[in-house]
Design a protein around this motif. Structure first.
Motif, PDB file in Angstrom:
ATOM      1  N   GLU A 128      37.548  40.189  36.223  1.00 40.79           N
ATOM      2  CA  GLU A 128      36.686  39.596  37.232  1.00 40.79           C
ATOM      3  C   GLU A 128      36.178  40.622  38.425  1.00 40.79           C
ATOM      4  N   GLU A 129      37.053  41.791  38.399  1.00 41.99           N
ATOM      5  CA  GLU A 129      36.729  42.707  39.553  1.00 41.99           C
ATOM      6  C   GLU A 129      35.478  43.435  39.315  1.00 41.99           C
ATOM      7  N   GLN A 138      32.631  34.623  44.274  1.00 40.77           N
ATOM      8  CA  GLN A 138      33.966  35.493  44.234  1.00 40.77           C
ATOM      9  C   GLN A 138      35.159  34.525  44.693  1.00 40.77           C
ATOM     10  N   THR A 141      37.088  32.848  41.842  1.00 45.21           N
ATOM     11  CA  THR A 141      37.837  33.631  41.141  1.00 45.21           C
ATOM     12  C   THR A 141      39.176  33.528  40.716  1.00 45.21           C
ATOM     13  N   GLN A 166      32.173  42.676  44.802  1.00 44.72           N
ATOM     14  CA  GLN A 166      33.095  42.363  43.972  1.00 44.72           C
ATOM     15  C   GLN A 166      34.241  41.344  44.533  1.00 44.72           C
ATOM     16  N   PRO A 167      35.131  40.547  43.845  1.00 38.87           N
ATOM     17  CA  PRO A 167      36.207  39.661  44.315  1.00 38.87           C
ATOM     18  C   PRO A 167      37.010  40.354  45.691  1.00 38.87           C
ATOM     19  N   GLY A 171      35.686  38.141  48.340  1.00 39.84           N
ATOM     20  CA  GLY A 171      35.902  36.732  47.984  1.00 39.84           C
ATOM     21  C   GLY A 171      37.039  36.373  48.727  1.00 39.84           C
TER      22      GLY A 171
END
Ligand code: 3PG
Length: 412
Positions: A128-129, A138, A141, A166-167, A171
């Motif tokens: 996921e990253e 994000q 996730t 990115q998460p 996120g």
């Protein structure tokens, strides 16, 4: 709060981090020796020490997340060596778990006592990253949903990765009270001050292998008329040479093709046609059948490894005449000491000049150990590479946007 353009970012002076469970995003991404896989330098790790020390002194328990390289690249690795380097810089034992959000990681995080530090493994081992998306998506996730409930506060100290959405960067601020760390704060304050100077000419020296990022940066610098000159080296120079119609030889073209860079040539051509003030090398150092030699750009006879002596002279003169210099990315394959000359000589020229100099990115930071930097007055050493340049080009950095939104999201 730090004010950056239209954003207000909370710091440790706004968010009470005392005796809290803190998730800390840092950037320990470091050049790695291709053979031994050892870390070539620990500057980025050192740069985060004030943030980590302050958290430990305030009796927080700190869980560190960072990336190293990208899957598929030579420098993509697990983080035991980073943990060892951090333990020695910090002067205390740092725990490590080779997991990110599986049962082992969750267990270690729950067991962590006040004042202890734990590093999780390379965050880019989590698929996921590798995806960039909006903060809202994000925050949904698995990575964020599993880790966030174990923490009181999220701290982002990773200025060097602030250009990614990115998460681990955008996120967590959506679901946890958040703050910028001390390194993030220092970078933003110093860069905002230097770059608001009305000084010119401003000269950018860009190299390295992140060609797509570099083209995006050059487009921004040129569109906003921030750079008076952009001097290129590394793989990005080869792509621009091809865009100009220079024949750099089949061997070099094949290397660019293998890395997926040839489709970027039309985009580089458009940048040139738009009138961007770009200079490319006139000569190179090449390797052919184990022999190292100089070669003119019009007749490249081997694999390009560094810029040549004439290019060094031309670029040095331009650096000497500048008032603000920004250096990012190496001119050659600096992991091999035979090909560091171009980069080291240009760094020396910038340091010897009377310009405000900003130097950034993991590769150039790793070469500072070979230079005498103490004499240089108007200098900012930034941990950022791509993030630094995009920030200077006035682009929005997703991680900063997310930190500033965090205040509103959490208050709702
Ligand atoms: C960098 O070295 O520029 C940062 O660590 C970001 O790395 P990335 O370009 O692989 O996202």
């Amino acid at each position: 709060m730090i004010k950056v353009a239209d954003l207000e970012l909370p710091t440790f002076d706004d968010v009470d981090v005392t005796a809290k469970k803190v998730l800390l995003r840092v950037d320990f991404n470091t050049p790695v020796d291709r053979e031994s896989k050892k870390l070539l330098d620990t500057s980025r790790i050192k740069a985060h020490i004030p943030t980590i020390k302050e958290l430990v002194e305030k009796a927080s328990s700190v869980v560190i997340i960072t990336h190293q390289g990208r899957p598929g690249d030579d420098d993509f690795s697990t983080l035991e060596l980073h943990r060892d380097a951090l333990s020695s810089e910090l002067g205390m034992d740092v725990k490590f778990v080779s997991d990110i959000f599986g049962p082992c990681a969750l267990d270690e995080i729950k067991k962590l006592e006040k004042g202890e530090v734990l590093m999780l493994d390379n965050i880019r081992l989590a698929s996921e990253e590798l995806i960039e998306a909006s903060p809202e998506s994000q925050s949904k996730t698995y990575l964020v949903r599993r880790l966030a409930p174990l923490f009181d506060i999220y701290v982002n100290d990773a200025f060097a990765t602030a250009h990614r959405s990115q998460p681990s960067l955008v996120g967590f601020p959506m679901v946890l009270q958040s703050a910028a760390g001390r390194l993030m704060e220092k970078e933003l304050i110093a860069l905002s001050k230097i770059f608001n100077l009305e000084e010119s000419p401003k000269v950018f020296l860009l190299g390295g292998g992140k060609v797509l990022d570099s083209i995006r940066i050059i487009e921004n610098l040129s569109k906003k008329r921030i750079a008076d000159r952009i001097l290129l080296g590394g793989l990005v120079a080869e792509v621009f040479a091809l865009a100009k119609g220079v024949n750099i030889g089949d061997e070099n073209k094949k290397i660019l093709e293998a890395q997926g860079f040839l489709p970027l040539i039309p985009r580089a051509r458009r940048v040139l046609l738009s009138g961007a003030p770009i200079e490319i090398p006139v000569d190179f150092i090449v390797e052919k059948n184990d022999e190292i030699k100089e070669s003119y750009a019009t007749n490249v006879g081997g694999i390009i490894k560094d810029i040549g002596p004439e290019t060094i002279n031309i670029y040095s003169t331009l650096l000497n005449e500048s008032r603000v210099v920004v250096l990012r990315g190496p001119m050659g394959v600096i992991e091999d000491e035979r090909f560091r000359t171009g980069t080291l000589k240009l760094m020396s020229s910038a340091f010897a000049s009377d310009s405000y100099t900003i130097i950034g990115g993991g590769h150039l930071l790793s070469l500072l150990q070979f230079m005498n930097v103490t004499e240089k007055k108007k200098l900012h050493v930034s941990t950022g590479g791509g993030a630094l340049l995009l920030f200077l080009a006035g682009e929005r950095l997703p991680a900063l946007d997310a930190l500033s939104q965090s205040v509103k999201v959490i208050k709702r």
